[in-house]
Motif scaffolding. Structure first.
Motif, PDB file in Angstrom:
ATOM      1  N   GLU A  99      54.727  66.705  42.785  1.00 13.99           N
ATOM      2  CA  GLU A  99      55.271  65.912  41.331  1.00 13.99           C
ATOM      3  C   GLU A  99      56.342  65.482  41.838  1.00 13.99           C
ATOM      4  O   GLU A  99      57.392  66.094  42.652  1.00 13.99           O
ATOM      5  N   ALA A 100      56.920  64.159  41.245  1.00 11.51           N
ATOM      6  CA  ALA A 100      58.342  63.696  41.624  1.00 11.51           C
ATOM      7  C   ALA A 100      58.787  62.546  40.359  1.00 11.51           C
ATOM      8  O   ALA A 100      57.837  62.224  39.673  1.00 11.51           O
ATOM      9  N   THR A 101      59.914  62.374  40.597  1.00  7.74           N
ATOM     10  CA  THR A 101      60.618  61.460  39.526  1.00  7.74           C
ATOM     11  C   THR A 101      60.645  60.046  40.238  1.00  7.74           C
ATOM     12  O   THR A 101      61.516  60.171  41.460  1.00  7.74           O
ATOM     13  N   TYR A 128      49.230  58.313  43.468  1.00 13.07           N
ATOM     14  CA  TYR A 128      50.063  58.958  42.490  1.00 13.07           C
ATOM     15  C   TYR A 128      49.639  58.504  41.172  1.00 13.07           C
ATOM     16  O   TYR A 128      49.477  57.262  41.025  1.00 13.07           O
ATOM     17  N   VAL A 130      51.182  58.021  36.938  1.00 17.47           N
ATOM     18  CA  VAL A 130      52.211  58.256  36.300  1.00 17.47           C
ATOM     19  C   VAL A 130      51.788  59.286  35.107  1.00 17.47           C
ATOM     20  O   VAL A 130      50.846  58.908  34.411  1.00 17.47           O
ATOM     21  N   SER A 142      62.956  55.929  34.592  1.00 20.39           N
ATOM     22  CA  SER A 142      62.588  57.089  35.143  1.00 20.39           C
ATOM     23  C   SER A 142      61.124  57.304  34.666  1.00 20.39           C
ATOM     24  O   SER A 142      60.899  57.387  33.604  1.00 20.39           O
ATOM     25  N   ALA A 143      60.330  57.701  35.729  1.00 21.50           N
ATOM     26  CA  ALA A 143      59.033  58.179  35.365  1.00 21.50           C
ATOM     27  C   ALA A 143      58.404  59.300  36.271  1.00 21.50           C
ATOM     28  O   ALA A 143      58.979  59.371  37.397  1.00 21.50           O
ATOM     29  N   THR A 144      57.697  60.119  35.737  1.00 15.84           N
ATOM     30  CA  THR A 144      57.377  61.355  36.619  1.00 15.84           C
ATOM     31  C   THR A 144      55.792  60.731  37.001  1.00 15.84           C
ATOM     32  O   THR A 144      54.857  60.596  36.432  1.00 15.84           O
ATOM     33  N   GLN A 146      52.294  62.391  39.657  1.00 20.24           N
ATOM     34  CA  GLN A 146      51.688  63.310  40.092  1.00 20.24           C
ATOM     35  C   GLN A 146      50.620  62.838  41.176  1.00 20.24           C
ATOM     36  O   GLN A 146      50.000  61.861  40.990  1.00 20.24           O
ATOM     37  N   VAL A 184      61.570  56.970  45.048  1.00 19.18           N
ATOM     38  CA  VAL A 184      61.687  58.658  44.385  1.00 19.18           C
ATOM     39  C   VAL A 184      63.204  58.978  44.431  1.00 19.18           C
ATOM     40  O   VAL A 184      63.914  58.965  45.543  1.00 19.18           O
ATOM     41  N   SER A 186      63.723  62.306  42.682  1.00 23.32           N
ATOM     42  CA  SER A 186      63.766  63.692  42.854  1.00 23.32           C
ATOM     43  C   SER A 186      62.575  64.137  43.020  1.00 23.32           C
ATOM     44  O   SER A 186      61.547  63.724  42.645  1.00 23.32           O
ATOM     45  N   LEU A 188      59.990  67.331  41.989  1.00 25.28           N
ATOM     46  CA  LEU A 188      59.777  68.145  41.038  1.00 25.28           C
ATOM     47  C   LEU A 188      58.882  69.374  41.312  1.00 25.28           C
ATOM     48  O   LEU A 188      59.209  70.455  41.032  1.00 25.28           O
TER      49      LEU A 188
END
Length: 309
Positions: A99-101, A128, A130, A142-144, A146, A184, A186, A188
C-alpha cells in the motif's frame, strides 16, 4: 539398527514359505495357483501397512513432517502446520499486499477520484487500486492505493508489488480532470511473499528450542521474528541492571537486509502488544531500542530512539 521396509517380493516369498511349511510340501507353480495369487495379494496389503506406519513415524518429527495436505478419517490437515499451531508459531506467514500514498495532479477541480480506479506500474505489470474515493478539490490531492493484480496471477500479493517514494504509476484507463501519471509520495505497507516451507519448518523447530520465558531476551526474538518481512532479531542488554532491550532486526524485503521504518515500527509493536492488542509482552519499565543490521548480524548500521513499554 535401521528399519528396512520389505518389498512386495520379500513378503510374497515369506508367505509362500510359511504355507509350504504348514503343508509340508511345495506349492505347484501354476499361473493361476490360488495360493500364490493369495500370497501376492496379501504381500501388497502388508507393504501398504509398512509404508503407512513409516509415514506416521516421520510425522512425529518437525524436521520430516509433511507439508502436504492430508485427509484421514474425514479430517484434512497439514502435519507441519499442526506442529506450528501446537507450539504457538501459528500458520505460515501469508503474503501481503503493498500500500502507498500517491500524489495526483488535478486538471479540473470537479467531482471525485473514485474508489477502485486502477493504475499500473509498467516495469512490473502490477496493478493498483484506489482504496477510497477522494474529492478533486485541490490542485494536488493524495490517495491511497493497494496492489490488486499482477501478470503472475498472484492478485497483487507479494514483494513484486512493493513501491518506493518517487515511483510513477499510470492510470490504466485515462480519467477526466486528472493527469494520467501519478507519483508515490509515501509507502504505507511493505508487502512480503508467503513464507516458504523451509523457512517455516526452521521457525517451528526454533520455537521448540526457544520457549517463551516471561520477558527474557529470547522472548523478544520470538516476538520480533513473527513480523512479516523480518527473519532475524538479535536482542541484548549492556548489563543485568540495564533496563534497555536493544534489538537488531534484519529484513527479507529491503536492500542489504536493513528494515525500513514501517518494519521497525511493527517489530516494536510486536514486542509490546500481544495478538489481541493487549500490552502484555515487554515487562513494565523496559525500554526498547530498535537497531538494524546488515546480512552480517554483527554489523550495526543504525538505531532508533528507545520507546517506553
Amino acid at each position: 539398527m535401521s528399519q528396512q521396509i520389505p518389498t512386495i517380493q520379500d513378503i510374497y516369498q515369506n508367505i509362500i514359505s510359511q504355507i509350504e511349511g504348514a503343508l509340508s510340501e511345495t506349492i505347484p507353480i501354476f499361473p493361476k495357483s490360488f495360493s500364490r495369487f493369495l500370497a501376492k495379494a496379501l504381500a501388497a496389503v502388508y507393504v501398504i501397512g509398512y509404508k503407512f506406519a513409516g509415514w506416521v513415524c516421520l510425522q512425529l518429527f518437525v524436521k520430516f513432517a509433511s507439508y502436504d495436505s492430508q485427509t484421514v478419517n474425514g479430517k484434512t490437515f497439514v502435519p507441519l502446520i499442526e506442529w506450528g499451531l501446537l507450539i504457538g508459531v501459528g500458520a505460515p506467514k501469508p503474503a501481503t499486499r503493498a500500500e502507498a500514498t500517491i500524489s495526483v495532479l488535478v486538471e479540473q477541480q470537479i467531482g471525485n477520484l473514485e474508489a477502485n480506479s486502477l493504475l499500473i506500474k509498467k516495469d512490473t505489470g502490477v496493478i493498483y487500486s484506489v482504496i477510497a474515493s477522494v474529492p478533486l478539490d485541490a490542485a494536488t490531492i493524495s490517495a491511497t492505493v493497494q496492489a490488486v493484480d499482477d501478470d503472475s496471477g498472484n492478485l497483487g500479493f507479494g514483494s513484486l508489488g512493493n513501491l518506493s517514494v518517487g515511483d510513477t504509476l499510470e492510470f490504466a484507463n485515462p480519467l477526466p480532470f486528472v493527469n494520467s501519471t501519478v507519483e508515490v509520495v509515501s509507502v504505507l505497507v511493505v508487502a512480503a511473499d508467503q513464507e516458504d516451507e523451509q523457512t517455516y519448518r526452521e521457525r517451528v523447530a526454533t520455537r521448540f528450542q526457544r520457549r517463551p520465558q516471561g520477558g527474557a531476551r529470547v522472548d523478544y526474538q520470538i516476538w520480533g521474528e513473527g513480523v512479516e518481512g523480518i527473519d532475524l532479531v538479535l536482542p541484548y542488554t549492556n548489563s543485568p541492571s540495564d533496563n534497555t532491550m536493544r534489538l537488531y532486526s534484519r529484513s527479507t524485503t529491503e536492500p542489504e537486509g536493513i528494515p525500513n521504518a514501517l518494519q521497525l515500527d511493527e517489530v516494536e509493536q510486536a514486542c509490546l502488544f500481544d495478538d489481541e492488542g493487549l500490552a502484555t509482552r515487554a515487562p513494565p519499565g523496559v525500554l526498547i531500542c530498535l537497531l538494524y543490521t546488515s546480512p552480517s548480524p554483527r554489523d550495526q548500521r543504525g538505531s532508533r530512539m528507545p520507546s517506553s513499554a
